[in-house]
Design an enzyme around this catalytic site. Structure first.
Site, PDB file in Angstrom:
ATOM      1  N   PRO A   1      41.952  35.908  41.932  1.00 45.75           N
ATOM      2  CA  PRO A   1      42.934  36.773  41.218  1.00 45.75           C
ATOM      3  C   PRO A   1      43.090  35.970  39.792  1.00 45.75           C
ATOM      4  O   PRO A   1      42.862  34.908  39.671  1.00 45.75           O
ATOM      5  CB  PRO A   1      44.262  36.715  41.742  1.00 45.75           C
ATOM      6  N   CYS A   2      42.877  37.037  38.618  1.00 44.79           N
ATOM      7  CA  CYS A   2      42.462  36.554  37.228  1.00 44.79           C
ATOM      8  C   CYS A   2      43.801  36.514  36.475  1.00 44.79           C
ATOM      9  O   CYS A   2      43.639  36.168  35.117  1.00 44.79           O
ATOM     10  CB  CYS A   2      41.463  37.206  36.722  1.00 44.79           C
ATOM     11  N   GLN A   3      44.942  37.046  36.944  1.00 51.70           N
ATOM     12  CA  GLN A   3      45.945  37.102  35.916  1.00 51.70           C
ATOM     13  C   GLN A   3      46.404  35.875  35.037  1.00 51.70           C
ATOM     14  O   GLN A   3      46.799  36.079  33.803  1.00 51.70           O
ATOM     15  CB  GLN A   3      47.291  37.651  36.444  1.00 51.70           C
TER      16      GLN A   3
ATOM     17  N   PHE B   1      44.433  33.836  33.855  1.00 52.06           N
ATOM     18  CA  PHE B   1      43.239  33.702  32.666  1.00 52.06           C
ATOM     19  C   PHE B   1      43.285  34.721  31.855  1.00 52.06           C
ATOM     20  O   PHE B   1      42.504  34.871  30.863  1.00 52.06           O
ATOM     21  CB  PHE B   1      42.019  33.352  33.186  1.00 52.06           C
TER      22      PHE B   1
END
Length: 378
Positions: A81-83, A85
């Site tokens: 999960p990239c939130q 960054f």
């Protein structure tokens, strides 16, 4: 011998669908999102889906699910999960708890010992912590015996009708060179795939209209439409979100390629009346037939981006978003409509996954030169 793949943080399975199209066998996947897991299980019937947080799953669980032993897996893929960054998260950095999920990926790598690893993330990871995130990930792989490279790829350069930038980490532990797919679309190459190429054959819809399992608007009019349709005879996930009366009035003033700047001042949302003309460039944006889709996010909300259909006064549907992501039409998304948009927006475009998988195939077949060979021939 069939090559095997396990997909961590798989979501609906965009990356694994791309690897499957390239000939890989997907043996297992994991995600904590229930709706995404249902979609993955439904569209990857050959794979075992392990639900729940990755922290609760051991490498042995994956080995059992895939009926393999440590060291036998060909490729471990995934996008933590990239939130933490994301460029949309202005507080992004390594302090965000979601930013450390790559450590879980590394934990599974250590237990499975795949030949290859592919990790995907948003471009914000490059600047998070002053580049600390990228360095930490590469260092982590190196400590496990993997040579890994990171590169930012542009989706539209690979035949995907969308402006999308993603950072990919690709590496292996078997001493092979790292190969990257060569762009196929752009200047001096094939023309970019446009919005018209992508969705021009999908049925007309009114604002808020439900559309389930009906025929296409026309015969396929582009190679891209033919590829997405395959043998499908009907369209699913094609329903227009209902916009309120004030938004419908705003849409009347927005031409193709236009945005919130075309809306009369008195009709603008209260907060946007204070905005500078240089701000919010994508808000209330209407797509152009001959252009690319803007980046598909987890909410195709017209207040936040260019998600208005080129000629119909409505927001784009889940199926249209999926077309912009290169999901084939047979790939049906489950859950609420909100959950479906999230699944599409979080996904790696399958076509990009396929290009990566095909490149790994070529490297293993010796079709990509090693750095030493390049030096000799350069």
């Amino acid at each position: 011998m069939t090559k095997t793949v396990i997909d961590l943080f798989c979501g609906a399975g965009g990356l694994s669908e791309g690897f499957r199209q390239a000939g890989y066998h997907v043996v297992a996947g994991n995600d904590f999102d229930t709706a995404a897991g249902e979609t993955f299980a439904k569209t990857h019937k050959e794979a075992t889906f392990l639900p729940g947080p990755i922290e609760n799953i051991t490498p042995k669980d994956f080995l059992k699910a895939g009926q393999i032993k440590a060291g036998q897996l060909d490729v471990l893929i995934g996008g933590p999960p990239c939130q933490g960054f994301s460029v949309y998260n202005h507080q992004r950095g390594m302090h965000d708890q979601r930013s450390s999920l790559y450590l879980e990926y590394l934990r599974i790598v250590d237990g499975l010992k795949p030949r290859w690893v592919v990790l995907e993330n948003v471009t914000g990871i490059s600047s998070a912590g002053g580049g600390e995130a990228v360095r930490a990930i590469i260092k982590g792989f190196s400590e496990l015996g993997y040579q890994v490279e990171a590169r930012t790829l542009k989706a539209e350069e690979y035949g995907i009708p969308q402006e999308r930038r993603r950072v990919l980490f690709v590496g292996n532990r078997v001493g092979l060179p790292i190969g990257w797919p060569e762009p196929t679309h752009g200047p001096s190459l094939k023309p970019l795939v446009t919005v018209r190429d992508a969705i021009g054959d999908l049925p007309l819809l009114e604002n808020g209209e439900e559309f389930g399992g009906k025929a296409y608007r026309s015969a396929p009019k582009s190679d891209y439409q033919k590829a997405m349709r395959a043998q499908c005879k009907a369209v699913t996930n094609h329903a227009a979100p209902r916009l309120g009366a004030i938004n419908m009035e705003r849409l009347q003033h927005i031409p193709q390629g236009g945005s919130w700047r075309d809306i009369p001042f008195e009709l603008l949302p209260k907060g946007m009346k204070r905005a500078k003309r240089s701000d919010h460039t994508k808000r209330y944006g209407r797509l152009t037939w001959d252009g690319l889709s803007s980046t598909i996010l987890t909410k195709c909300d017209i207040h936040w981006g260019a998600y208005i259909h080129p000629e119909q006064d409505r927001a784009i549907t889940v199926r249209e978003a999926a077309r912009f992501q290169s999901f084939p039409d047979w790939f049906e998304f489950t859950g609420s409509r909100t959950e479906q948009y999230v699944q599409v927006g979080n996904a790696v475009p399958p076509l990009l996954g396929r290009k990566l998988a095909e490149t790994i195939f070529r490297v293993e077949a010796g079709e990509v030169a090693t750095p030493f060979e390049l030096q000799l021939t350069g």
